[in-house]
Design a protein around this motif. Structure first.
Motif, PDB file in Angstrom:
ATOM      1  N   LEU A  23      14.939  -3.840  65.096  1.00 36.16           N
ATOM      2  CA  LEU A  23      14.773  -2.615  65.883  1.00 36.16           C
ATOM      3  C   LEU A  23      15.042  -2.883  67.358  1.00 36.16           C
ATOM      4  O   LEU A  23      15.711  -2.083  68.038  1.00 36.16           O
ATOM      5  N   ALA A  24      14.559  -4.021  67.853  1.00 29.44           N
ATOM      6  CA  ALA A  24      14.758  -4.360  69.270  1.00 29.44           C
ATOM      7  C   ALA A  24      16.236  -4.538  69.590  1.00 29.44           C
ATOM      8  O   ALA A  24      16.714  -4.078  70.632  1.00 29.44           O
ATOM      9  N   VAL A  25      16.973  -5.203  68.710  1.00 30.60           N
ATOM     10  CA  VAL A  25      18.404  -5.401  68.947  1.00 30.60           C
ATOM     11  C   VAL A  25      19.138  -4.070  68.922  1.00 30.60           C
ATOM     12  O   VAL A  25      20.026  -3.815  69.746  1.00 30.60           O
ATOM     13  N   ALA A  26      18.756  -3.198  67.978  1.00 33.45           N
ATOM     14  CA  ALA A  26      19.388  -1.877  67.898  1.00 33.45           C
ATOM     15  C   ALA A  26      19.168  -1.093  69.186  1.00 33.45           C
ATOM     16  O   ALA A  26      20.088  -0.445  69.700  1.00 33.45           O
ATOM     17  N   VAL A  27      17.964  -1.162  69.721  1.00 31.11           N
ATOM     18  CA  VAL A  27      17.653  -0.461  70.972  1.00 31.11           C
ATOM     19  C   VAL A  27      18.404  -1.095  72.138  1.00 31.11           C
ATOM     20  O   VAL A  27      18.956  -0.406  73.004  1.00 31.11           O
ATOM     21  N   MET A  28      18.457  -2.430  72.174  1.00 33.20           N
ATOM     22  CA  MET A  28      19.121  -3.147  73.264  1.00 33.20           C
ATOM     23  C   MET A  28      20.598  -2.836  73.354  1.00 33.20           C
ATOM     24  O   MET A  28      21.169  -2.759  74.449  1.00 33.20           O
TER      25      MET A  28
ATOM     26  N   LEU B 252      18.803 -12.319  73.211  1.00 32.24           N
ATOM     27  CA  LEU B 252      17.624 -11.638  72.677  1.00 32.24           C
ATOM     28  C   LEU B 252      17.180 -12.248  71.359  1.00 32.24           C
ATOM     29  O   LEU B 252      15.995 -12.561  71.165  1.00 32.24           O
ATOM     30  N   THR B 253      18.116 -12.438  70.445  1.00 33.12           N
ATOM     31  CA  THR B 253      17.739 -12.880  69.103  1.00 33.12           C
ATOM     32  C   THR B 253      17.260 -14.330  69.069  1.00 33.12           C
ATOM     33  O   THR B 253      16.252 -14.642  68.422  1.00 33.12           O
ATOM     34  N   VAL B 254      17.954 -15.223  69.759  1.00 38.10           N
ATOM     35  CA  VAL B 254      17.548 -16.631  69.746  1.00 38.10           C
ATOM     36  C   VAL B 254      16.193 -16.804  70.426  1.00 38.10           C
ATOM     37  O   VAL B 254      15.323 -17.525  69.929  1.00 38.10           O
TER      38      VAL B 254
ATOM     39  N   GLY C  19      14.037 -12.022  78.498  1.00 39.87           N
ATOM     40  CA  GLY C  19      12.638 -11.639  78.623  1.00 39.87           C
ATOM     41  C   GLY C  19      12.134 -10.880  77.409  1.00 39.87           C
ATOM     42  O   GLY C  19      11.035 -11.149  76.902  1.00 39.87           O
ATOM     43  N   ALA C  20      12.945  -9.957  76.916  1.00 39.67           N
ATOM     44  CA  ALA C  20      12.558  -9.196  75.725  1.00 39.67           C
ATOM     45  C   ALA C  20      12.422 -10.113  74.518  1.00 39.67           C
ATOM     46  O   ALA C  20      11.488  -9.972  73.711  1.00 39.67           O
ATOM     47  N   GLY C  21      13.345 -11.059  74.393  1.00 36.21           N
ATOM     48  CA  GLY C  21      13.274 -11.994  73.281  1.00 36.21           C
ATOM     49  C   GLY C  21      12.031 -12.867  73.333  1.00 36.21           C
ATOM     50  O   GLY C  21      11.377 -13.107  72.306  1.00 36.21           O
ATOM     51  N   LEU C  22      11.674 -13.326  74.524  1.00 39.11           N
ATOM     52  CA  LEU C  22      10.460 -14.145  74.665  1.00 39.11           C
ATOM     53  C   LEU C  22       9.212 -13.349  74.309  1.00 39.11           C
ATOM     54  O   LEU C  22       8.279 -13.873  73.680  1.00 39.11           O
ATOM     55  N   LEU C  23       9.180 -12.082  74.688  1.00 35.84           N
ATOM     56  CA  LEU C  23       8.037 -11.235  74.348  1.00 35.84           C
ATOM     57  C   LEU C  23       7.949 -10.985  72.848  1.00 35.84           C
ATOM     58  O   LEU C  23       6.858 -10.780  72.298  1.00 35.84           O
TER      59      LEU C  23
ATOM     60  N   ALA D 213      23.755 -14.144  61.728  1.00 39.96           N
ATOM     61  CA  ALA D 213      24.561 -13.099  61.085  1.00 39.96           C
ATOM     62  C   ALA D 213      24.762 -11.927  62.037  1.00 39.96           C
ATOM     63  O   ALA D 213      25.840 -11.329  62.091  1.00 39.96           O
ATOM     64  N   MET D 214      23.749 -11.608  62.820  1.00 40.35           N
ATOM     65  CA  MET D 214      23.832 -10.507  63.778  1.00 40.35           C
ATOM     66  C   MET D 214      24.847 -10.814  64.874  1.00 40.35           C
ATOM     67  O   MET D 214      25.657  -9.958  65.243  1.00 40.35           O
ATOM     68  N   VAL D 215      24.817 -12.031  65.368  1.00 34.08           N
ATOM     69  CA  VAL D 215      25.758 -12.432  66.414  1.00 34.08           C
ATOM     70  C   VAL D 215      27.184 -12.456  65.868  1.00 34.08           C
ATOM     71  O   VAL D 215      28.137 -12.042  66.555  1.00 34.08           O
ATOM     72  N   ALA D 216      27.351 -12.914  64.629  1.00 35.13           N
ATOM     73  CA  ALA D 216      28.687 -12.939  64.024  1.00 35.13           C
ATOM     74  C   ALA D 216      29.243 -11.530  63.900  1.00 35.13           C
ATOM     75  O   ALA D 216      30.420 -11.281  64.186  1.00 35.13           O
ATOM     76  N   ALA D 217      28.401 -10.591  63.486  1.00 34.91           N
ATOM     77  CA  ALA D 217      28.855  -9.199  63.322  1.00 34.91           C
ATOM     78  C   ALA D 217      29.306  -8.614  64.653  1.00 34.91           C
ATOM     79  O   ALA D 217      30.385  -8.008  64.751  1.00 34.91           O
ATOM     80  N   ILE D 218      28.514  -8.787  65.708  1.00 34.70           N
ATOM     81  CA  ILE D 218      28.849  -8.199  67.006  1.00 34.70           C
ATOM     82  C   ILE D 218      30.069  -8.887  67.612  1.00 34.70           C
ATOM     83  O   ILE D 218      30.824  -8.278  68.384  1.00 34.70           O
ATOM     84  N   SER D 219      30.306 -10.154  67.245  1.00 34.56           N
ATOM     85  CA  SER D 219      31.452 -10.878  67.778  1.00 34.56           C
ATOM     86  C   SER D 219      32.760 -10.452  67.120  1.00 34.56           C
ATOM     87  O   SER D 219      33.811 -10.462  67.760  1.00 34.56           O
ATOM     88  N   VAL D 220      32.693 -10.085  65.850  1.00 35.60           N
ATOM     89  CA  VAL D 220      33.901  -9.710  65.110  1.00 35.60           C
ATOM     90  C   VAL D 220      34.264  -8.249  65.334  1.00 35.60           C
ATOM     91  O   VAL D 220      35.449  -7.897  65.405  1.00 35.60           O
ATOM     92  N   LEU D 221      33.267  -7.376  65.462  1.00 43.63           N
ATOM     93  CA  LEU D 221      33.549  -5.954  65.659  1.00 43.63           C
ATOM     94  C   LEU D 221      34.298  -5.744  66.976  1.00 43.63           C
ATOM     95  O   LEU D 221      33.958  -6.352  67.995  1.00 43.63           O
ATOM     96  N   PRO D 222      35.313  -4.887  66.988  1.00 43.61           N
ATOM     97  CA  PRO D 222      36.108  -4.671  68.205  1.00 43.61           C
ATOM     98  C   PRO D 222      35.341  -3.878  69.247  1.00 43.61           C
ATOM     99  O   PRO D 222      34.410  -3.133  68.928  1.00 43.61           O
ATOM    100  N   VAL D 223      35.740  -4.036  70.493  1.00 46.38           N
ATOM    101  CA  VAL D 223      35.122  -3.292  71.588  1.00 46.38           C
ATOM    102  C   VAL D 223      35.734  -1.899  71.653  1.00 46.38           C
ATOM    103  O   VAL D 223      36.690  -1.585  70.939  1.00 46.38           O
ATOM    104  N   THR D 224      35.191  -1.079  72.532  1.00 47.19           N
ATOM    105  CA  THR D 224      35.673   0.293  72.680  1.00 47.19           C
ATOM    106  C   THR D 224      37.160   0.335  73.005  1.00 47.19           C
ATOM    107  O   THR D 224      37.644  -0.394  73.878  1.00 47.19           O
ATOM    108  N   LYS D 225      37.898   1.172  72.278  1.00 42.14           N
ATOM    109  CA  LYS D 225      39.336   1.406  72.471  1.00 42.14           C
ATOM    110  C   LYS D 225      40.210   0.219  72.077  1.00 42.14           C
ATOM    111  O   LYS D 225      41.425   0.261  72.267  1.00 42.14           O
ATOM    112  N   ALA D 226      39.608  -0.817  71.524  1.00 36.58           N
ATOM    113  CA  ALA D 226      40.404  -1.964  71.071  1.00 36.58           C
ATOM    114  C   ALA D 226      40.708  -1.805  69.583  1.00 36.58           C
ATOM    115  O   ALA D 226      39.902  -1.254  68.839  1.00 36.58           O
ATOM    116  N   PRO D 227      41.869  -2.273  69.138  1.00 36.51           N
ATOM    117  CA  PRO D 227      42.210  -2.149  67.720  1.00 36.51           C
ATOM    118  C   PRO D 227      41.376  -3.096  66.852  1.00 36.51           C
ATOM    119  O   PRO D 227      40.890  -4.127  67.322  1.00 36.51           O
ATOM    120  N   ASP D 228      41.199  -2.701  65.594  1.00 36.19           N
ATOM    121  CA  ASP D 228      40.499  -3.572  64.657  1.00 36.19           C
ATOM    122  C   ASP D 228      41.348  -4.806  64.374  1.00 36.19           C
ATOM    123  O   ASP D 228      42.563  -4.710  64.188  1.00 36.19           O
TER     124      ASP D 228
END
Length: 359
Positions: free
Chosen positions: A103-108, A133-135, A88-92, A234-249
């Protein structure tokens, strides 16, 4: 100290990320089934160009793996509603300047990451939220935003029903049921994540959120500065490669992402060059959805190949997918992955400095 450690251990055990192979196949099947049903309905009604939005709603079927149904209902609801909020946010935001999108992705990312941490969702990263959101923000909306959201919502609702349908089998199955089918349908569900409100106060969670925001915004800004195209890849690639909380790099994940994307781009290029009929493309999208979920945990490079193929083929029903777009996809993936690697190396350097390690 001991009590706290025990409580933490119970919390981690309850939300363990281990998913049995049988469960992976089940999740893959139900996600593919939802997308296949949606594709059939959209094709019959002449709205196959909205398959991309059905795909976002079908992400809901991925949640709740190996969970008891009372808990699964909560998990799937949280996952589905949060993804729909991003749609919904992406459509708006459709047609908005790239600065607003960043800015919207950073807030999301803040509420998305917190929901994942509090409800211990699997997958444990906001990749689905970011891509939805981005697509949706980048694809032009010609006054039919409500219809597009409705398709996503219908797919999410169908995903919820399919994901919870096993409860009916368990409710009415005979107590002495046995055999291969019964063993699959009545298998023991071991994952029992709790609602961990205390995660909101954990520094590691907020550190992950900060790094995700920096990575996504930096990747999107660099991609836009390089060619001004669609920085969301590029944004999706970055979030996909970065590790989640408490997970090793895992730096190798960046190479897996790039390699899988390259193969996927080549596959899509070959398919489009052969001018596959629309029905064949739909089948390919559904097949990719199945193999994404069955390979993503153990064979990320292979899963990325299917992800790239599925997204680009789905996108071809909305906008023309030609050679420049395929090259753009690969370039942006390299940019996003490189940004993630820089952030992981920077994090390692900071940790070494704080621990007093040499170098």
């Amino acid at each position: 100290m001991g009590a706290a450690g025990t409580a933490e251990g119970r919390r981690r055990e309850a939300g363990a990320t281990v998913v049995p192979r049988l469960q992976k196949v089940e999740v893959a099947f139900r996600a593919a089934l939802v997308l296949a049903v949606c594709a059939a309905v959209l094709d019959a009604t002449g709205h196959l160009n909205l398959l991309l939005y059905a795909m976002f709603g079908a992400f809901t079927a991925v949640y709740g793996s190996n969970e008891r149904y009372r808990i699964r209902a909560r998990t799937v609801t949280v996952g589905g509603v949060s993804i729909l909020a991003c749609v919904g946010a992406g459509l708006l935001l459709s047609g908005a300047p790239h600065v607003q999108l960043l800015l919207a992705v950073a807030v999301m990312l803040v509420p998305a990451c917190l929901l994942i941490a509090v409800f211990q969702l699997l997958p444990p990263q906001p990749m689905f939220h970011t891509i939805a959101l981005t697509v949706c923000a980048v694809v032009p909306v010609a006054g039919d935003g409500g219809l597009r959201f409705g398709v996503a919502a219908a797919a999410a609702a169908l995903s919820w029903v399919v994901t919870m349908s096993g409860w009916i089998v368990r409710r009415f199955a005979p107590e002495d049921a046995h055999g291969p089918v019964a063993d699959v349908a009545l298998k023991q569900l071991r994952r029992a994540p709790i609602v961990d409100v205390a995660a909101v106060r954990e520094p590691q969670v907020w550190w992950t959120i900060l790094r995700d925001i920096v990575g996504v915004v930096a990747a999107g800004a660099i991609a836009y500065a390089v060619h001004g195209g669609r920085p969301y890849w590029a944004m999706v690639a970055a979030i996909s490669v970065l590790p989640v909380t408490k997970a090793p790099d895992r730096l190798v994940r960046a190479l897996e992402r790039i390699g899988g994307t390259l193969v996927g781009v080549l596959v899509v290029g070959a398919v489009l060059a052969m001018h596959w009929p629309r029905a064949a493309l739909v089948v390919l999208v559904v097949v990719c959805q199945f193999f994404i979920e069955s390979t993503v945990l153990k064979r990320y490079a292979v899963a990325t190949t299917f992800i790239t193929t599925m997204v680009l083929c789905s996108l071809s029903f909305v906008v023309p997918v030609a050679h420049p777009l395929l090259v753009e996809r690969l370039v942006e993936t390299i940019i996003g992955s490189a940004v993630a690697v820089v952030l992981m190396l920077g994090t390692q350097w900071i940790r070494e400095r704080r621990s007093g390690a040499p170098g």
